[in-house]
Design a protein around this motif. Sequence first.
Motif, PDB file in Angstrom:
ATOM      1  N   LYS A  19      34.108  49.509  37.901  1.00 22.61           N
ATOM      2  CA  LYS A  19      35.543  49.792  37.891  1.00 22.61           C
ATOM      3  C   LYS A  19      36.358  48.748  38.637  1.00 22.61           C
ATOM      4  N   ASP A  20      35.897  48.381  39.820  1.00 25.36           N
ATOM      5  CA  ASP A  20      36.691  47.475  40.646  1.00 25.36           C
ATOM      6  C   ASP A  20      36.850  46.097  40.020  1.00 25.36           C
ATOM      7  N   VAL A  21      35.804  45.562  39.419  1.00 26.99           N
ATOM      8  CA  VAL A  21      35.929  44.246  38.804  1.00 26.99           C
ATOM      9  C   VAL A  21      36.714  44.319  37.493  1.00 26.99           C
ATOM     10  N   ASP A  22      36.576  45.397  36.735  1.00 27.44           N
ATOM     11  CA  ASP A  22      37.364  45.553  35.510  1.00 27.44           C
ATOM     12  C   ASP A  22      38.849  45.624  35.824  1.00 27.44           C
ATOM     13  N   VAL A  23      39.206  46.374  36.839  1.00 28.90           N
ATOM     14  CA  VAL A  23      40.612  46.475  37.230  1.00 28.90           C
ATOM     15  C   VAL A  23      41.110  45.123  37.735  1.00 28.90           C
ATOM     16  N   ALA A  24      40.298  44.430  38.520  1.00 28.26           N
ATOM     17  CA  ALA A  24      40.696  43.114  39.026  1.00 28.26           C
ATOM     18  C   ALA A  24      40.911  42.128  37.882  1.00 28.26           C
ATOM     19  N   ILE A  25      40.083  42.179  36.858  1.00 30.31           N
ATOM     20  CA  ILE A  25      40.237  41.276  35.717  1.00 30.31           C
ATOM     21  C   ILE A  25      41.529  41.579  34.970  1.00 30.31           C
ATOM     22  N   ARG A  42      39.680  36.879  44.436  1.00 28.96           N
ATOM     23  CA  ARG A  42      38.541  36.997  45.356  1.00 28.96           C
ATOM     24  C   ARG A  42      37.520  38.023  44.871  1.00 28.96           C
ATOM     25  N   LYS A  43      38.008  39.134  44.342  1.00 29.37           N
ATOM     26  CA  LYS A  43      37.092  40.177  43.844  1.00 29.37           C
ATOM     27  C   LYS A  43      36.272  39.630  42.679  1.00 29.37           C
ATOM     28  N   ILE A  44      36.927  38.915  41.751  1.00 28.32           N
ATOM     29  CA  ILE A  44      36.227  38.353  40.592  1.00 28.32           C
ATOM     30  C   ILE A  44      35.234  37.275  41.031  1.00 28.32           C
ATOM     31  N   LEU A  45      35.662  36.401  41.915  1.00 29.35           N
ATOM     32  CA  LEU A  45      34.768  35.351  42.393  1.00 29.35           C
ATOM     33  C   LEU A  45      33.607  35.938  43.192  1.00 29.35           C
ATOM     34  N   GLY A  46      33.854  37.035  43.893  1.00 30.93           N
ATOM     35  CA  GLY A  46      32.780  37.711  44.607  1.00 30.93           C
ATOM     36  C   GLY A  46      31.710  38.235  43.669  1.00 30.93           C
ATOM     37  N   TYR A  47      32.131  38.685  42.496  1.00 33.04           N
ATOM     38  CA  TYR A  47      31.177  39.186  41.503  1.00 33.04           C
ATOM     39  C   TYR A  47      30.427  38.066  40.802  1.00 33.04           C
ATOM     40  N   THR A  48      30.926  36.851  40.872  1.00 33.58           N
ATOM     41  CA  THR A  48      30.247  35.735  40.215  1.00 33.58           C
ATOM     42  C   THR A  48      29.513  34.836  41.205  1.00 33.58           C
ATOM     43  N   SER A  49      29.375  35.281  42.447  1.00 32.37           N
ATOM     44  CA  SER A  49      28.684  34.463  43.440  1.00 32.37           C
ATOM     45  C   SER A  49      27.165  34.533  43.236  1.00 32.37           C
ATOM     46  N   ALA A  50      26.470  33.582  43.817  1.00 32.85           N
ATOM     47  CA  ALA A  50      25.014  33.513  43.676  1.00 32.85           C
ATOM     48  C   ALA A  50      24.313  34.647  44.412  1.00 32.85           C
ATOM     49  N   GLU A  51      24.999  35.299  45.322  1.00 35.60           N
ATOM     50  CA  GLU A  51      24.398  36.382  46.105  1.00 35.60           C
ATOM     51  C   GLU A  51      24.346  37.700  45.342  1.00 35.60           C
ATOM     52  N   ARG A  52      25.116  37.818  44.283  1.00 33.58           N
ATOM     53  CA  ARG A  52      25.158  39.058  43.496  1.00 33.58           C
ATOM     54  C   ARG A  52      23.977  39.109  42.534  1.00 33.58           C
ATOM     55  N   PRO A  53      23.573  40.306  42.138  1.00 34.52           N
ATOM     56  CA  PRO A  53      22.530  40.409  41.107  1.00 34.52           C
ATOM     57  C   PRO A  53      22.989  39.761  39.802  1.00 34.52           C
ATOM     58  N   ARG A  54      22.042  39.233  39.093  1.00 30.14           N
ATOM     59  CA  ARG A  54      22.338  38.515  37.852  1.00 30.14           C
ATOM     60  C   ARG A  54      23.100  39.383  36.849  1.00 30.14           C
ATOM     61  N   ALA A  55      22.802  40.659  36.789  1.00 28.69           N
ATOM     62  CA  ALA A  55      23.485  41.569  35.861  1.00 28.69           C
ATOM     63  C   ALA A  55      24.968  41.698  36.203  1.00 28.69           C
ATOM     64  N   HIS A  62      31.129  38.339  31.009  1.00 33.80           N
ATOM     65  CA  HIS A  62      31.320  38.966  29.702  1.00 33.80           C
ATOM     66  C   HIS A  62      32.674  39.673  29.631  1.00 33.80           C
ATOM     67  N   ALA A  63      33.060  40.349  30.702  1.00 35.91           N
ATOM     68  CA  ALA A  63      34.343  41.054  30.730  1.00 35.91           C
ATOM     69  C   ALA A  63      35.507  40.068  30.641  1.00 35.91           C
ATOM     70  N   LEU A  64      35.396  38.939  31.337  1.00 35.23           N
ATOM     71  CA  LEU A  64      36.441  37.905  31.238  1.00 35.23           C
ATOM     72  C   LEU A  64      36.514  37.337  29.821  1.00 35.23           C
ATOM     73  N   ALA A  65      35.365  37.055  29.237  1.00 33.12           N
ATOM     74  CA  ALA A  65      35.336  36.515  27.879  1.00 33.12           C
ATOM     75  C   ALA A  65      35.899  37.517  26.878  1.00 33.12           C
ATOM     76  N   ARG A  66      35.576  38.795  27.061  1.00 27.58           N
ATOM     77  CA  ARG A  66      36.095  39.842  26.173  1.00 27.58           C
ATOM     78  C   ARG A  66      37.613  39.944  26.292  1.00 27.58           C
ATOM     79  N   ARG A  67      38.119  39.890  27.518  1.00 29.48           N
ATOM     80  CA  ARG A  67      39.573  39.959  27.745  1.00 29.48           C
ATOM     81  C   ARG A  67      40.262  38.768  27.082  1.00 29.48           C
ATOM     82  N   LEU A  68      39.679  37.605  27.202  1.00 30.04           N
ATOM     83  CA  LEU A  68      40.238  36.395  26.613  1.00 30.04           C
ATOM     84  C   LEU A  68      40.181  36.438  25.093  1.00 30.04           C
TER      85      LEU A  68
END
Length: 85
Positions: A19-25, A42-55, A62-68
């Motif tokens: 929810k949080d990343v979808d709303v941020a996008i 910051r929220k979006i970049l936090g989700y794309t950092s190397a420390e986050r799980p790959r999923a 994928h959500a950014l690409a879908r929005r675009l």
Amino acid sequence: MVPSNQTTVGLAHVNSDFKDVDVAIVKATNHVECPPKERHIRKILGYTSAERPRADVQYCLHALARRLAKTRNWTINVNAKVLPR
């Protein structure tokens, strides 16, 4: 906020496990002709950092690409393309 953005944010709250990343996008790529807010970036970049799980990274990209892909509005396109920079 534009009504279509309000609807999209409402759907993100109900239908998503991320929810949080979808709303941020949605809020970072809105119809307003101004740069996205820093907190959404910051929220979006936090989700794309190397420390986050790959999923999580894959879902965010994928959500950014879908929005675009779903929009024809030039402000959403510009805001979505500015995010990775």
